[in-house]
Design a protein around this motif. Structure first.
Motif, PDB file in Angstrom:
ATOM      1  N   ARG A   1       0.824  -1.211   0.000  1.00  8.61           N
ATOM      2  CA  ARG A   1       0.000   0.000   0.000  1.00  8.61           C
ATOM      3  C   ARG A   1       0.861   1.266   0.000  1.00  8.61           C
ATOM      4  NH1 ARG A   1      -5.386   1.222   1.624  1.00  8.61           N
ATOM      5  NH2 ARG A   1      -5.660   3.310   2.495  1.00  8.61           N
TER       6      ARG A   1
ATOM      7  N   GLU B   1       0.375   5.666   0.089  1.00 10.40           N
ATOM      8  CA  GLU B   1      -0.559   6.761   0.331  1.00 10.40           C
ATOM      9  C   GLU B   1       0.144   8.089   0.079  1.00 10.40           C
ATOM     10  OE1 GLU B   1      -3.686   5.192   3.668  1.00 10.40           O
ATOM     11  OE2 GLU B   1      -1.784   5.998   4.406  1.00 10.40           O
TER      12      GLU B   1
ATOM     13  N   PRO C   1      -6.038  10.798   1.700  1.00  4.82           N
ATOM     14  CA  PRO C   1      -4.891  10.367   0.897  1.00  4.82           C
ATOM     15  C   PRO C   1      -5.300   9.625  -0.377  1.00  4.82           C
ATOM     16  CG  PRO C   1      -4.557   9.826   3.210  1.00  4.82           C
ATOM     17  CD  PRO C   1      -5.976  10.291   3.076  1.00  4.82           C
TER      18      PRO C   1
ATOM     19  N   VAL D   1      -4.598   6.617  -2.670  1.00  6.36           N
ATOM     20  CA  VAL D   1      -4.047   5.293  -2.393  1.00  6.36           C
ATOM     21  C   VAL D   1      -3.664   4.595  -3.689  1.00  6.36           C
ATOM     22  CG1 VAL D   1      -4.508   3.017  -1.385  1.00  6.36           C
ATOM     23  CG2 VAL D   1      -5.370   5.089  -0.261  1.00  6.36           C
TER      24      VAL D   1
ATOM     25  N   PHE E   1      -0.353  12.072   0.753  1.00  8.07           N
ATOM     26  CA  PHE E   1      -1.148  12.947   1.606  1.00  8.07           C
ATOM     27  C   PHE E   1      -1.305  14.359   1.065  1.00  8.07           C
ATOM     28  CE2 PHE E   1       0.872   9.937   4.694  1.00  8.07           C
ATOM     29  CZ  PHE E   1      -0.268   9.180   4.915  1.00  8.07           C
TER      30      PHE E   1
END
Length: 273
Positions: free
Chosen positions: A206, A208, A250, A252, A210
């Motif tokens: 994963r 992310e 975020p 993803v 921001f």
């Protein structure tokens, strides 16, 4: 792993664009992203794995496409002992200079060599070849420079890595793009070059983002994701993504990584010994 918590970012869209566009991109130091983006790390711990192998190898070692030399320096600094000779290749001039500076304290030589050029080392001269995220593994060259019993130990980018982000900017990609860098295909290519694949592990991880500054810097740094990326060319899509992050949180995506170890048959002992 528990990723670090994002810091609250302030600033207008233009200020965030300017921030992401102003950060130097040489080397593979990703510390600037702290608080702006996260990526889960593979369970095998590549740099630590390399450090362990460096402590056990008795012959010359080569790190291919070393970037700024940061990963190799980390491994050398944590190895129980250093190999008798360590060298690295890199093709991008700013990274060649950075790697030379980073690796000088560890006695490692840096050789300027294009990513698609033959490796500038003699046949059967190396006990261990390593690489983190090579653009493309040159299997015939790797097999050529390894001694019998020598090993290639690397972490590769896998298929469809971060494609959620890539396709946000480029649109849907052909199916062939999704199967490029397939671990099974790489196994076959390594075996066709005369190597024996002794380990192949893959994970999807994963990511992310921001804020839009992190997206901009990432695409400037990892230039093959969106070829020809510039803030000016993609400004409308960047604004849309900025507004989406502001409203929904975020962005993803998922990176794809695989660990591969391949050995040249013959010779005594464990791979890389």
């Amino acid at each position: 792993m528990t990723p670090p918590q994002p810091r609250t970012r302030t600033g207008t869209f233009d200020e965030l664009l300017a921030s992401g566009a102003s950060v130097p991109t040489e080397g593979w130091d990703f510390s600037w992203f702290e608080g702006r983006a996260t990526e889960a790390r593979p369970s095998w711990g590549y740099a630590t794995t390399v450090a362990g192998r460096l402590g056990a190898v008795d012959g010359p070692v080569l790190d291919v496409q070393t970037g700024g030399g940061e990963v190799l320096a980390f491994a050398l600094g944590r190895a129980s002992r250093r190999p008798p000779m360590v060298a690295a290749t890199e093709g991008w001039p700013p990274n060649v200079r950075r790697a030379a500076h980073t690796l000088r304290p560890y006695g490692a030589a840096v050789v300027a060599a294009a990513e698609d050029a033959p490796l500038p080392f003699a046949d059967g001269s190396l006990s261990l070849v390593t690489s983190r995220h090579p653009v493309r593994p040159l299997w015939d060259e790797i097999a050529r420079v390894l001694r019998p019993g020598g090993a290639y130990l690397a972490q590769h980018v896998g298929p469809a890595s971060a494609f959620e982000l890539v396709e946000y900017f480029l649109g849907p990609l052909p199916e062939g793009s999704r199967t490029a860098r397939d671990p099974g295909r790489e196994r076959r290519d390594a075996e066709a070059a005369g190597l024996e694949v002794v380990e192949l592990r893959a994970e999807r991880l994963r990511m992310e983002f921001f804020d839009i500054a992190a997206v901009v810097h990432f695409l400037r740094k990892v230039i093959w994701m969106v070829p020809g990326f510039t803030v000016e060319a993609y400004r409308p899509r960047l604004r849309e993504l900025h507004e989406r992050i502001e409203a929904e949180g975020p962005f993803v995506a998922h990176s794809s990584r695989h660990l591969v170890e391949a050995r040249r048959p013959g010779g005594p002992g464990r791979p890389g010994a």
